[in-house]
Design a protein around this motif. Sequence first.
Motif: not given
Length: 171
Positions: A74-90
């Motif tokens: 559970r949580g809450a929305v903290t941001g909208l229209e966010q940009v990020l660079t994700a790194r694959s753990t694989a």
Amino acid sequence: VGATAVSARSFDTGTSYEAEVLGYDAGTDIAVLRLADAANLTPATIGDHTNIRIGEPVTAIGNAEGDGAAVSARGAVTGLEQVLTARSTADGSRNRLDGMIEVNAAVRPGDSGGPLVDDTGAVIGINTAGNAESDPAEPVATPRSYAVPIDVAMGVVDQVRSGTSSDTVRV
């Protein structure tokens, strides 16, 4: 991408299904699967992410660590229209993700692809990235997790179903 065998399990019944990848979008980390011999499955209620507001309660559901058990955070929305660079753990590859929903729910490795639901249980996003520890006994002080808005994910589904490839979508 690159999997030689894909399967899916119903959290509701525990039934396993062999799955065929119909297509995927590397730009959003969304894949469209066809489940072999699946029948009488209850579809998820698709919500409308455009009505989401900062502070709205949400629940991220996933298959943390791939053990086949549904885990919710559970949580809450903290941001909208966010940009990020994700790194694959694989494989360590990096992928830029635009327009994401940011939440403070503890999404862990293995939760990707699970639904982000609003307080009515409607799917408003697809979990894609998080910074929670894989061991819940070692919680991150402030989890930040991200989900692809459901309308974007459903756009990928429609594109794959139509058989139309693009720069990021492969069918």
